[in-house]
Design an enzyme around this catalytic site. Structure first.
Site, PDB file in Angstrom:
ATOM      1  N   SER A  54      15.654 -17.053  -9.329  1.00 34.64           N
ATOM      2  CA  SER A  54      14.982 -18.220  -9.916  1.00 34.64           C
ATOM      3  C   SER A  54      15.814 -18.838 -11.038  1.00 34.64           C
ATOM      4  O   SER A  54      16.681 -18.192 -11.632  1.00 34.64           O
ATOM      5  CB  SER A  54      13.624 -17.822 -10.494  1.00 34.64           C
ATOM      6  OG  SER A  54      12.844 -17.176  -9.527  1.00 34.64           O
TER       7      SER A  54
HETATM    8  N1  SAH Z   1      12.519 -12.254  -8.789  1.00 38.97           N
HETATM    9  C1  SAH Z   1      13.723 -12.415  -7.994  1.00 38.97           C
HETATM   10  C2  SAH Z   1      13.705 -13.657  -7.138  1.00 38.97           C
HETATM   11  C3  SAH Z   1      12.611 -13.664  -6.172  1.00 38.97           C
HETATM   12  S1  SAH Z   1      12.848 -14.583  -4.679  1.00 38.97           S
HETATM   13  C4  SAH Z   1      14.964 -12.356  -8.833  1.00 38.97           C
HETATM   14  O1  SAH Z   1      14.878 -12.251 -10.068  1.00 38.97           O
HETATM   15  O2  SAH Z   1      16.055 -12.394  -8.264  1.00 38.97           O
HETATM   16  C5  SAH Z   1      11.391 -13.943  -3.876  1.00 38.97           C
HETATM   17  C6  SAH Z   1      11.543 -12.544  -3.341  1.00 38.97           C
HETATM   18  O3  SAH Z   1      10.249 -12.142  -2.874  1.00 38.97           O
HETATM   19  C7  SAH Z   1      12.471 -12.451  -2.141  1.00 38.97           C
HETATM   20  O4  SAH Z   1      13.445 -11.479  -2.382  1.00 38.97           O
HETATM   21  C8  SAH Z   1      11.542 -12.055  -0.995  1.00 38.97           C
HETATM   22  O5  SAH Z   1      12.157 -11.218  -0.052  1.00 38.97           O
HETATM   23  C9  SAH Z   1      10.432 -11.333  -1.745  1.00 38.97           C
HETATM   24  N2  SAH Z   1       9.135 -11.236  -1.053  1.00 38.97           N
HETATM   25  C10 SAH Z   1       8.533 -12.155  -0.250  1.00 38.97           C
HETATM   26  N3  SAH Z   1       7.344 -11.701   0.185  1.00 38.97           N
HETATM   27  C11 SAH Z   1       7.172 -10.463  -0.342  1.00 38.97           C
HETATM   28  C12 SAH Z   1       6.140  -9.474  -0.255  1.00 38.97           C
HETATM   29  N4  SAH Z   1       5.053  -9.674   0.467  1.00 38.97           N
HETATM   30  N5  SAH Z   1       6.292  -8.319  -0.949  1.00 38.97           N
HETATM   31  C13 SAH Z   1       7.417  -8.087  -1.685  1.00 38.97           C
HETATM   32  N6  SAH Z   1       8.428  -8.979  -1.801  1.00 38.97           N
HETATM   33  C14 SAH Z   1       8.316 -10.151  -1.146  1.00 38.97           C
END
Ligand code: SAH
Length: 216
Positions: free
Chosen positions: A61
């Site tokens: 993000s």
């Molecule tokens: N917080 C992260 C960026 C998040 S991008 C950082 O600091 O880099 C969103 C992430 O959520 C992705 O890696 C995706 O694979 C994950 N995601 C999506 N659905 C999910 C779920 N149901 N449970 C856990 N992770 C999930």
């Protein structure tokens, strides 16, 4: 990067109700080496105030959003928090820095991302973070209740399990809205008597929450 974040925060002073980040969040942004959380070929862009691709269709993000989401949880240094969507592990590292005597549980559904985030966080010495592999839709009841819950992927509504795992007085921050469109960063607060309040703070754009949520 931190200067750019500070300018954004000052411009959007209605989000936090003040024109600056709390001291611990500001210090965490300065302390966490973001270039070690992005792919090698993007390291030169790591300190730009922008979201970046981290592979497998996912993104790290924008620093302003990381800072605001962290600050909106209003955490104390000893709190235990849950993050859904570990991605690169950067947000988890920021949370871990804000919680020197606390603990971060973070869940990632994409196994390869979870493995590399875990390795990275261990290598960098973040010993108050645990990366769980799996679907964060049901949270982690065995570690609940949490003082704060952060979901870094968007869904139409807040999964009930996450609300249930929030401690009275705790906050949950999450982008809510349709996939592939603008969502609204929303703060849910569970008052001491269990009543929920909801505040919509900012239009944002996140990758979708996948897994069990999609079957609903
Ligand atoms: N917080 C992260 C960026 C998040 S991008 C950082 O600091 O880099 C969103 C992430 O959520 C992705 O890696 C995706 O694979 C994950 N995601 C999506 N659905 C999910 C779920 N149901 N449970 C856990 N992770 C999930």
């Amino acid at each position: 990067m931190v200067e750019a974040v500070r300018r954004d925060v000052a411009r959007n002073d209605d989000v936090l109700g003040r024109p600056r980040l709390s001291g611990p969040v500001d210090e965490a942004l300065l302390a966490v080496p973001r270039h070690l959380f992005v792919p090698d070929e993007l390291q030169l862009l790591a300190y730009e105030n922008r979201a970046l691709p981290i592979g497998l269709g996912q993104t790290i993000s924008q620093p302003t959003i990381v800072a605001l989401m962290t600050d909106l949880l209003e955490l104390a240094p000893t709190d235990t928090v849950l993050e859904v969507g570990t991605g690169s592990g950067y947000q988890a590292a920021v949370l871990a820095t804000v919680l020197p005597q606390g603990y971060v549980h973070t869940i990632e559904i994409v196994t390869d991302l979870a493995l590399s985030a875990r390795k990275r966080l261990v290598r960098l010495g973040y010993d108050n973070v645990k990366v769980h592999t799996g679907d964060g839709y049901r949270g982690r009841p065995e570690h609940a209740p949490f003082a704060g819950i952060m979901v870094t992927a968007a869904a139409e509504r807040v999964p009930q399990a996450l609300i249930d795992q929030l401690r009275p007085g705790g906050r949950l921050v999450m982008p809510l809205g349709p996939q592939g469109d603008t969502q609204w960063l929303t703060v849910l607060e569970k008052l001491p008597d269990g009543v929920l309040t909801r505040r919509v703070v900012l239009p944002v754009r996140f990758v979708p929450l996948t897994g069990e949520v999609e079957g609903r």
